[in-house]
Design a protein around this motif. Structure first.
Motif, mmCIF file in Angstrom:
data_model
loop_
_atom_site.group_PDB
_atom_site.id
_atom_site.type_symbol
_atom_site.label_atom_id
_atom_site.label_comp_id
_atom_site.label_asym_id
_atom_site.label_seq_id
_atom_site.Cartn_x
_atom_site.Cartn_y
_atom_site.Cartn_z
ATOM 1 N N ILE A 285 0.835 -1.208 0.000
ATOM 2 C CA ILE A 285 0.000 0.000 0.000
ATOM 3 C C ILE A 285 0.867 1.253 0.000
ATOM 4 C CG2 ILE A 285 -1.668 1.342 1.326
ATOM 5 C CD1 ILE A 285 -2.808 -1.365 2.336
ATOM 6 N N ALA A 286 1.909 1.238 0.834
ATOM 7 C CA ALA A 286 2.821 2.390 0.892
ATOM 8 C C ALA A 286 3.471 2.636 -0.469
ATOM 9 C CB ALA A 286 3.884 2.167 1.963
ATOM 10 N N ASN A 287 3.864 1.566 -1.149
ATOM 11 C CA ASN A 287 4.446 1.700 -2.487
ATOM 12 C C ASN A 287 3.460 2.363 -3.444
ATOM 13 O OD1 ASN A 287 6.855 0.475 -1.783
ATOM 14 N ND2 ASN A 287 6.249 -1.548 -2.507
ATOM 15 N N ASP A 288 2.202 1.914 -3.385
ATOM 16 C CA ASP A 288 1.182 2.483 -4.262
ATOM 17 C C ASP A 288 1.009 3.983 -4.004
ATOM 18 O OD1 ASP A 288 0.773 -0.013 -5.303
ATOM 19 O OD2 ASP A 288 -1.225 -0.299 -4.443
ATOM 20 N N LEU A 289 0.944 4.332 -2.733
ATOM 21 C CA LEU A 289 0.734 5.745 -2.402
ATOM 22 C C LEU A 289 1.906 6.596 -2.856
ATOM 23 C CD1 LEU A 289 -0.915 5.594 1.142
ATOM 24 C CD2 LEU A 289 -1.996 5.566 -1.119
ATOM 25 N N ARG A 290 3.110 6.077 -2.732
ATOM 26 C CA ARG A 290 4.283 6.824 -3.184
ATOM 27 C C ARG A 290 4.240 7.055 -4.691
ATOM 28 N NH1 ARG A 290 8.444 3.084 -1.984
ATOM 29 N NH2 ARG A 290 9.872 4.561 -2.920
ATOM 30 N N LEU A 291 3.748 6.077 -5.435
ATOM 31 C CA LEU A 291 3.596 6.261 -6.879
ATOM 32 C C LEU A 291 2.491 7.262 -7.195
ATOM 33 C CD1 LEU A 291 3.914 2.599 -8.217
ATOM 34 C CD2 LEU A 291 5.439 4.512 -8.747
ATOM 35 N N LEU A 292 1.363 7.128 -6.517
ATOM 36 C CA LEU A 292 0.202 7.965 -6.828
ATOM 37 C C LEU A 292 0.394 9.422 -6.421
ATOM 38 C CD1 LEU A 292 -2.599 5.451 -5.800
ATOM 39 C CD2 LEU A 292 -2.048 6.196 -8.132
ATOM 40 N N VAL A 293 1.298 9.660 -5.449
ATOM 41 C CA VAL A 293 1.571 11.031 -5.024
ATOM 42 C C VAL A 293 2.760 11.631 -5.765
ATOM 43 C CG1 VAL A 293 3.222 10.604 -3.142
ATOM 44 C CG2 VAL A 293 1.552 12.468 -2.933
ATOM 45 N N SER A 294 3.389 10.829 -6.598
ATOM 46 C CA SER A 294 4.617 11.286 -7.275
ATOM 47 C C SER A 294 4.367 12.546 -8.080
ATOM 48 C CB SER A 294 5.159 10.176 -8.186
ATOM 49 O OG SER A 294 4.240 9.858 -9.212
ATOM 50 N N GLY A 295 5.350 13.413 -8.080
ATOM 51 C CA GLY A 295 5.233 14.705 -8.768
ATOM 52 C C GLY A 295 5.780 15.810 -7.879
ATOM 53 N N PRO A 296 5.035 16.826 -7.578
ATOM 54 C CA PRO A 296 3.610 16.965 -7.908
ATOM 55 C C PRO A 296 3.335 17.519 -9.295
ATOM 56 C CG PRO A 296 4.298 18.817 -6.576
ATOM 57 C CD PRO A 296 5.490 17.911 -6.689
ATOM 58 N N LYS A 297 4.378 17.978 -10.011
ATOM 59 C CA LYS A 297 4.154 18.582 -11.325
ATOM 60 C C LYS A 297 4.558 17.673 -12.480
ATOM 61 C CE LYS A 297 2.558 22.488 -9.775
ATOM 62 N NZ LYS A 297 1.147 22.840 -9.972
ATOM 63 N N ALA A 298 5.380 16.703 -12.227
ATOM 64 C CA ALA A 298 5.868 15.866 -13.327
ATOM 65 C C ALA A 298 5.694 14.384 -13.024
ATOM 66 C CB ALA A 298 7.347 16.165 -13.598
ATOM 67 N N GLY A 299 4.628 14.064 -12.284
ATOM 68 C CA GLY A 299 4.372 12.672 -11.954
ATOM 69 C C GLY A 299 2.896 12.364 -12.066
ATOM 70 N N ILE A 319 8.464 18.333 -0.714
ATOM 71 C CA ILE A 319 7.751 17.512 0.259
ATOM 72 C C ILE A 319 7.843 16.051 -0.182
ATOM 73 C CG2 ILE A 319 5.531 16.981 1.332
ATOM 74 C CD1 ILE A 319 6.661 19.602 2.262
ATOM 75 N N ASN A 320 8.257 15.194 0.718
ATOM 76 C CA ASN A 320 8.394 13.773 0.409
ATOM 77 C C ASN A 320 7.269 12.956 1.051
ATOM 78 O OD1 ASN A 320 10.803 14.365 -0.887
ATOM 79 N ND2 ASN A 320 12.049 13.909 0.916
ATOM 80 N N PRO A 321 7.012 11.759 0.525
ATOM 81 C CA PRO A 321 6.043 10.857 1.165
ATOM 82 C C PRO A 321 6.697 10.154 2.361
ATOM 83 C CG PRO A 321 6.927 9.822 -0.805
ATOM 84 C CD PRO A 321 7.525 11.205 -0.739
ATOM 85 N N SER A 322 7.013 10.915 3.392
ATOM 86 C CA SER A 322 7.820 10.420 4.510
ATOM 87 C C SER A 322 7.155 9.281 5.268
ATOM 88 C CB SER A 322 8.133 11.568 5.474
ATOM 89 O OG SER A 322 8.862 12.584 4.835
ATOM 90 N N ILE A 323 5.857 9.378 5.477
ATOM 91 C CA ILE A 323 5.165 8.338 6.252
ATOM 92 C C ILE A 323 5.146 7.009 5.493
ATOM 93 C CG2 ILE A 323 3.014 7.669 7.372
ATOM 94 C CD1 ILE A 323 4.571 9.934 8.784
ATOM 95 N N PRO A 324 4.748 6.977 4.204
ATOM 96 C CA PRO A 324 4.838 5.708 3.474
ATOM 97 C C PRO A 324 6.259 5.144 3.421
ATOM 98 C CG PRO A 324 3.400 7.215 2.300
ATOM 99 C CD PRO A 324 4.033 8.009 3.402
ATOM 100 N N GLU A 325 7.262 6.006 3.327
ATOM 101 C CA GLU A 325 8.639 5.518 3.320
ATOM 102 C C GLU A 325 8.986 4.847 4.652
ATOM 103 O OE1 GLU A 325 10.603 8.800 0.230
ATOM 104 O OE2 GLU A 325 10.724 9.125 2.399
ATOM 105 N N ALA A 326 8.527 5.429 5.761
ATOM 106 C CA ALA A 326 8.771 4.817 7.071
ATOM 107 C C ALA A 326 8.042 3.478 7.179
ATOM 108 C CB ALA A 326 8.321 5.757 8.190
ATOM 109 N N VAL A 327 6.840 3.409 6.607
ATOM 110 C CA VAL A 327 6.091 2.150 6.601
ATOM 111 C C VAL A 327 6.865 1.089 5.822
ATOM 112 C CG1 VAL A 327 3.995 1.004 5.771
ATOM 113 C CG2 VAL A 327 3.840 3.222 6.931
ATOM 114 N N ASN A 328 7.419 1.460 4.689
ATOM 115 C CA ASN A 328 8.252 0.528 3.930
ATOM 116 C C ASN A 328 9.369 -0.042 4.796
ATOM 117 O OD1 ASN A 328 7.986 2.486 0.916
ATOM 118 N ND2 ASN A 328 7.059 0.504 1.294
ATOM 119 N N MET A 329 10.061 0.830 5.490
ATOM 120 C CA MET A 329 11.230 0.385 6.257
ATOM 121 C C MET A 329 10.854 -0.501 7.434
ATOM 122 S SD MET A 329 13.864 3.638 6.079
ATOM 123 C CE MET A 329 12.674 4.972 6.271
ATOM 124 N N LEU A 330 9.778 -0.159 8.138
ATOM 125 C CA LEU A 330 9.394 -1.020 9.260
ATOM 126 C C LEU A 330 8.910 -2.381 8.748
ATOM 127 C CD1 LEU A 330 6.054 -1.404 9.934
ATOM 128 C CD2 LEU A 330 6.274 1.048 10.285
#
Length: 466
Positions: A285-299, A319-330
């Motif tokens: 799920i975190a991976n999906d959110l990181r893809l879907l939030v990518s950009g914000p102007k060129a993603g 601004i980075n998707p910090s929370i999904p990245e932390a979820v990935n790592m845990l």
């Protein structure tokens, strides 16, 4: 300093310490990780000690005053009164004998005090003869790990339930928001964001079911089996009686086979497997959110996540998707812990598995990471997540994903040629179809609107095409 003596010789102990010689030796020997034995494990061992004292008094094996002092001391340990006395590294000697003796010594010395004796004398209450009566590290420690794991996993399940509910709320909010579904990271077919979030909620629900099954697997405990599970030195009624008292605090049951429960740690493998499964869902799920939030102007930029911190020390405004990245790592850590638990479970030889301290550390860490991570994900990300409906609509309109819905009306080959032509002309498929007069706008929009699930071919539309 006071001096205590065991069969290996004399050991100096601080005067105010409630631990004894075994703990002091272990503290010196095992300075490995800097991580202390988990407090929940200490509390679980103390619960067993309390229950064992009550059982031994009931069956006439222990003097009532001694038993009452042990019960009182155990309750104080459970309440956290002696937390500073538990000084041992989580990584230690096989079977967890040091952590077990640490608890035995603290309870014995406190009970000695309660009866008017002096710490370190063990004249009235002895850590082995009284606190450990009818017990062994080989059944106390695995049983205590199970009790602690039950308590921690219940919190994990509670947080997973709340996260599931948050996704269900998003599914309801965006049930009509049309988007392009993607397979192989390429535009595929239409769907809604309601379907996306609903699928996440269902995946978590299935993981919760597996964690509950994992909890059922660890309800069997071997307390009273002593050294190898046969019950040597224990009273015939001890196993049943001690389990009765433990059951007043938490749901457990007597192991069907004491030998098996002492040598086989596969119950923890099942529980950890349910953690791994949930971790895989979370990281996906975190991976999906990181893809879907990518950009914000060129993603892709179809979703907006809460801004929790600046994303760069050099790039202004990032601004980075910090929370999904932390979820990935845990999640990666939980998956690694599962591998360690598997190796530990298969490492036992003959009548004992020595690797229970390793199992304990990894089980507890996984449960807590998933509980804390689920709460973080929900509070700082999912609850505040929004869909950028304008960008989502633009992406959908530019894609050829709804082409599949036209197959029943125009045929696969014809639609394929239209997609190719639209791509070459850098126009939308919809505009090309309308420009060619193949279909009117109302019919085309109706087909697209029903493309998110099963539907019958509209015979009236099909009739108008011929």
């Amino acid at each position: 300093m006071r001096t205590e003596e065991d069969f290996l010789g004399k050991v100096g102990i601080p005067d105010d310490a409630y631990y004894g010689s075994f703990t002091a030796r272990a503290s010196k020997n095992f300075q490995l990780s800097g991580i202390l034995v988990h407090k929940e494990l200490i509390k679980a061992v103390a619960l067993i000690k309390k229950s064992a004292a009550l059982a031994n008094v009931e069956i006439g094996q222990m003097d009532r005053k001694v038993g009452e002092a042990i019960v009182k001391a155990s309750e104080e340990v459970i309440a956290g009164k002696f937390d500073k006395e538990f000084i041992l590294d989580a990584f230690q000697a096989g079977a967890g004998t040091p952590l077990h003796m640490n608890v035995n010594e603290v309870i014995a010395n406190r009970a000695e005090e309660l009866l008017g004796g002096k710490k370190g004398s063990y004249a009235l209450v002895h850590p082995n003869n009284h606190v450990n009566m009818s017990q062994s590290s080989n059944n106390v420690v695995p049983s205590a790990i199970k009790i602690a794991a039950m308590r921690l996993t219940k919190k994990t399940i509670q947080e997973a339930e709340l996260l599931k509910k948050s996704f269900e709320n998003k599914a309801a909010k965006y049930k009509k928001t049309l988007k392009i579904g993607r397979t192989h990271l390429q535009d595929a077919v239409p769907m809604t964001y309601g379907q996306v979030f609903g699928a996440y909620a269902r995946a978590i629900e299935k993981d919760i079911e597996q964690m509950k099954t994992g909890l059922e697997n660890i309800e069997e405990i071997g307390v009273g089996g002593t050294a190898i599970g046969s019950g040597i030195t224990a009273h015939p009624k001890f196993r049943e009686t001690v389990t009765k008292y433990i059951r007043k605090e938490i749901q457990v049951k007597i192991a069907r086979d004491g030998i098996e429960i002492t040598q086989n740690m596969n119950d923890f493998v099942t529980l950890s497997g349910s953690y791994r499964r949930y971790a895989i869902t979370l990281t996906r799920i975190a991976n999906d959110l990181r893809l879907l939030v990518s950009g914000p102007k060129a993603g892709i930029a179809e979703i907006i996540l809460p801004e929790v911190e600046p994303g760069s020390s050099i790039m202004p405004g990032k601004i980075n998707p910090s929370i999904p990245e932390a979820v990935n790592m845990l999640a990666f850590q939980v998956i690694g812990n599962d591998q360690a638990i598997m190796l530990a479970a298969q490492s036992g030889q003959l009548e004992l598995n020595f690797a229970t301290p390793l199992i304990a550390h990894n089980v507890f860490q996984s449960a807590e990471l998933l509980a804390n991570g689920s709460a973080m994900f929900r509070i700082f990300c999912i609850d505040g997540l929004e869909v950028d409906e304008e960008t989502t609509k633009n992406n959908f309109e530019k894609s050829f994903g709804y082409a599949t819905a036209l197959n029943p009306y125009l045929g696969y080959k014809e639609v394929s040629l239209l997609v190719k032509e639209a791509y070459q002309k850098k126009t939308s498929l919809k505009e090309l179809i309308l420009a060619k007069g193949i279909m009117n706008r109302n019919d085309l929009e109706k087909i697209i609107a029903t493309a998110t699930g099963p539907c019958e071919v509209d015979r009236e539309i099909k009739k108008r095409l011929h």
